[in-house]
Scaffold this motif. Structure first.
Motif, PDB file in Angstrom:
ATOM      1  N   SER A   4      -9.366   8.734  -1.166  1.00 31.25           N
ATOM      2  CA  SER A   4      -9.709   8.929  -2.569  1.00 31.25           C
ATOM      3  C   SER A   4     -10.087   7.588  -3.197  1.00 31.25           C
ATOM      4  N   ALA A   5     -10.717   7.644  -4.350  1.00 27.66           N
ATOM      5  CA  ALA A   5     -11.123   6.411  -5.034  1.00 27.66           C
ATOM      6  C   ALA A   5      -9.914   5.542  -5.355  1.00 27.66           C
ATOM      7  N   GLN A  60      -7.045   5.476  -3.718  1.00 25.82           N
ATOM      8  CA  GLN A  60      -6.534   4.916  -2.470  1.00 25.82           C
ATOM      9  C   GLN A  60      -7.403   3.751  -1.999  1.00 25.82           C
ATOM     10  N   GLN A  61      -8.715   3.874  -2.140  1.00 22.56           N
ATOM     11  CA  GLN A  61      -9.622   2.782  -1.786  1.00 22.56           C
ATOM     12  C   GLN A  61      -9.329   1.547  -2.629  1.00 22.56           C
ATOM     13  N   GLU A  62      -9.096   1.756  -3.916  1.00 22.92           N
ATOM     14  CA  GLU A  62      -8.807   0.635  -4.813  1.00 22.92           C
ATOM     15  C   GLU A  62      -7.524  -0.074  -4.408  1.00 22.92           C
ATOM     16  N   ILE A  63      -6.488   0.709  -4.101  1.00 25.14           N
ATOM     17  CA  ILE A  63      -5.212   0.123  -3.679  1.00 25.14           C
ATOM     18  C   ILE A  63      -5.400  -0.689  -2.398  1.00 25.14           C
ATOM     19  N   LEU A  64      -6.098  -0.115  -1.427  1.00 30.89           N
ATOM     20  CA  LEU A  64      -6.267  -0.780  -0.141  1.00 30.89           C
ATOM     21  C   LEU A  64      -7.071  -2.064  -0.279  1.00 30.89           C
ATOM     22  N   ARG A  65      -8.138  -2.030  -1.058  1.00 32.08           N
ATOM     23  CA  ARG A  65      -8.951  -3.236  -1.244  1.00 32.08           C
ATOM     24  C   ARG A  65      -8.166  -4.326  -1.976  1.00 32.08           C
ATOM     25  N   GLU A  66      -7.446  -3.930  -3.018  1.00 31.70           N
ATOM     26  CA  GLU A  66      -6.670  -4.921  -3.777  1.00 31.70           C
ATOM     27  C   GLU A  66      -5.574  -5.544  -2.922  1.00 31.70           C
ATOM     28  N   GLU A  67      -4.893  -4.729  -2.129  1.00 32.27           N
ATOM     29  CA  GLU A  67      -3.793  -5.275  -1.328  1.00 32.27           C
ATOM     30  C   GLU A  67      -4.310  -6.069  -0.133  1.00 32.27           C
ATOM     31  N   SER A  68      -5.499  -5.754   0.354  1.00 32.81           N
ATOM     32  CA  SER A  68      -6.107  -6.581   1.391  1.00 32.81           C
ATOM     33  C   SER A  68      -6.426  -7.969   0.830  1.00 32.81           C
ATOM     34  N   THR A  69      -6.945  -8.001  -0.387  1.00 24.44           N
ATOM     35  CA  THR A  69      -7.246  -9.282  -1.031  1.00 24.44           C
ATOM     36  C   THR A  69      -5.975 -10.089  -1.256  1.00 24.44           C
ATOM     37  N   VAL A 109       0.839  -1.207   0.000  1.00 22.88           N
ATOM     38  CA  VAL A 109       0.000   0.000   0.000  1.00 22.88           C
ATOM     39  C   VAL A 109       0.869   1.251   0.000  1.00 22.88           C
ATOM     40  N   GLU A 110       1.900   1.261   0.813  1.00 24.73           N
ATOM     41  CA  GLU A 110       2.770   2.437   0.885  1.00 24.73           C
ATOM     42  C   GLU A 110       3.531   2.642  -0.416  1.00 24.73           C
ATOM     43  N   ARG A 111       3.968   1.552  -1.033  1.00 24.02           N
ATOM     44  CA  ARG A 111       4.684   1.662  -2.308  1.00 24.02           C
ATOM     45  C   ARG A 111       3.767   2.129  -3.427  1.00 24.02           C
ATOM     46  N   ARG A 112       2.599   1.499  -3.541  1.00 23.56           N
ATOM     47  CA  ARG A 112       1.697   1.835  -4.639  1.00 23.56           C
ATOM     48  C   ARG A 112       1.108   3.240  -4.517  1.00 23.56           C
ATOM     49  N   SER A 113       0.932   3.705  -3.288  1.00 27.63           N
ATOM     50  CA  SER A 113       0.387   5.051  -3.084  1.00 27.63           C
ATOM     51  C   SER A 113       1.482   6.117  -3.076  1.00 27.63           C
TER      52      SER A 113
END
Length: 332
Positions: free
Chosen positions: A252-253, A255-264, A54-58
């Motif tokens: 943001s949208a 950030q939400q996408e990154i967090l959901r994808e990395e949680s999965t 998450v930190e890298r992708r954001s």
């Protein structure tokens, strides 16, 4: 005169330049994640993977601060703090979530799943579609179902091969109807003790045994005072990654996408690690002197009718019927 005016303009631009160059970047958003797993547990390893990704992708706009091993309170307290927004994210089990939404109580009904593949087909698909909107009403956004595993019984008294071997034992369970009902249907006495106090209670003989996934038994060193482990796999539960709804809506949208994808992705990593490590955990537990038994589960399942009635009463008859239909369809 013209030269002087140009000099003034250039000088003004030079003075302004450092202000533009020195303008501070937008502050990063830090999300607090609390969970119950030990730092050596696959759950914490998966959380670290998610944090890094998450930190890298954001590009540093999102940061995650992790508090493992109940550092911010017992599991029920962590979830309550997440609902209130004191903690941003949490990894509660279904047993904790069902205090707010009864549909989650159905997951831990004893002996309803065949294996891990069956579990994931249910939890990732129709069950998630059913429960995510319910959690939002409780102020939580459901990101992914991670893992925790099938639960098994340890005790200090005797090996367990049949339901009769469970009779009369004092077994610690969490304060969750499904597990209490299961243990009592087998003739044992269920006792509620806080998870943080469990190792001490076992060491002092306050209870004869307890029930937990293999990874928890190993990483929390519960086997050290429990010479018998029976692979009863009587109930399954997982850690469910949830985030406070208001906090989620502040992202943001992208950030939400990154967090959901990395949680999965973290969920998949934890599942893989749990499966890979269970065999080695069992080997280490056995090497420590624990006798491991693999009882025939059919006689155990045959005694669950009273437990199913209690779970249905707690979870709601309609919820239980819906879950059993989902489970049956996923097994087909």
């Amino acid at each position: 005169m013209e030269v002087n005016r140009r000099a003034l303009l250039l000088g003004g631009a030079a003075l302004a330049a450092p202000v533009l160059i020195g303008r501070p970047a937008a502050a990063a958003t830090t999300l607090k994640l609390a969970h119950l797993a030990a730092e050596s547990h696959p759950g914490h390893k998966a959380a670290l993977q998610m944090k890094e990704a998450v930190e890298r992708r954001s590009e540093g706009a999102l940061k995650i601060e992790i508090f493992p091993a109940n550092q911010l309170g017992a599991p029920p307290e962590q979830l309550e703090q997440t609902k209130l927004g004191v903690i941003d994210m949490n990894l509660p089990t279904q047993g904790a979530l069902d205090k707010y939404e009864k549909a989650f109580a159905t997951v831990m009904a004893p002996f309803i799943f065949k294996d891990r593949a069956h579990v994931f087909a249910v939890l990732d698909g129709p069950f998630a579609a059913w429960t995510a909107p319910l959690l939002e009403k409780q102020g939580l956004v459901q990101l992914a179902s991670w893992d925790y595993g099938f639960r098994n019984i340890t005790n200090s008294r005797r090996p367990i091969m049949t339901p009769d071997d469970v009779k009369g034992l004092r077994i610690r369970t969490p304060p969750e109807v499904q597990l209490v009902a299961c243990i009592e249907a087998l003739g044992a006495r269920a006792t509620q003790i806080a998870f943080t106090e469990l190792p001490s209670a076992l060491n002092q003989g306050v209870v004869d045994g307890q029930e937990n996934p293999v990874s928890v038994i190993w990483h929390m060193k519960l086997h050290e005072t429990q010479p018998h482990l029976a692979l009863t796999r009587h109930a399954y539960n997982s850690l469910v990654h949830v985030i406070n709804r208001r906090r989620w809506q502040s992202l943001s949208a992208s950030q939400q996408e990154i967090l959901r994808e990395e949680s999965t992705r973290a969920a998949q990593a934890m599942r893989r690690l749990d499966e890979e490590e269970e065999a080695s955990d069992l080997s280490r537990i056995e090497a420590a002197g624990v006798k491991i038994t693999k009882p025939d589960l059919a006689p155990f399942r045959a005694q669950m009718e009273p437990a199913y009635k209690r779970v249905a009463s707690y979870a709601g008859e309609d919820n239980m019927k819906r879950m059993l239909k989902i489970v049956q369809d996923a097994a087909a």
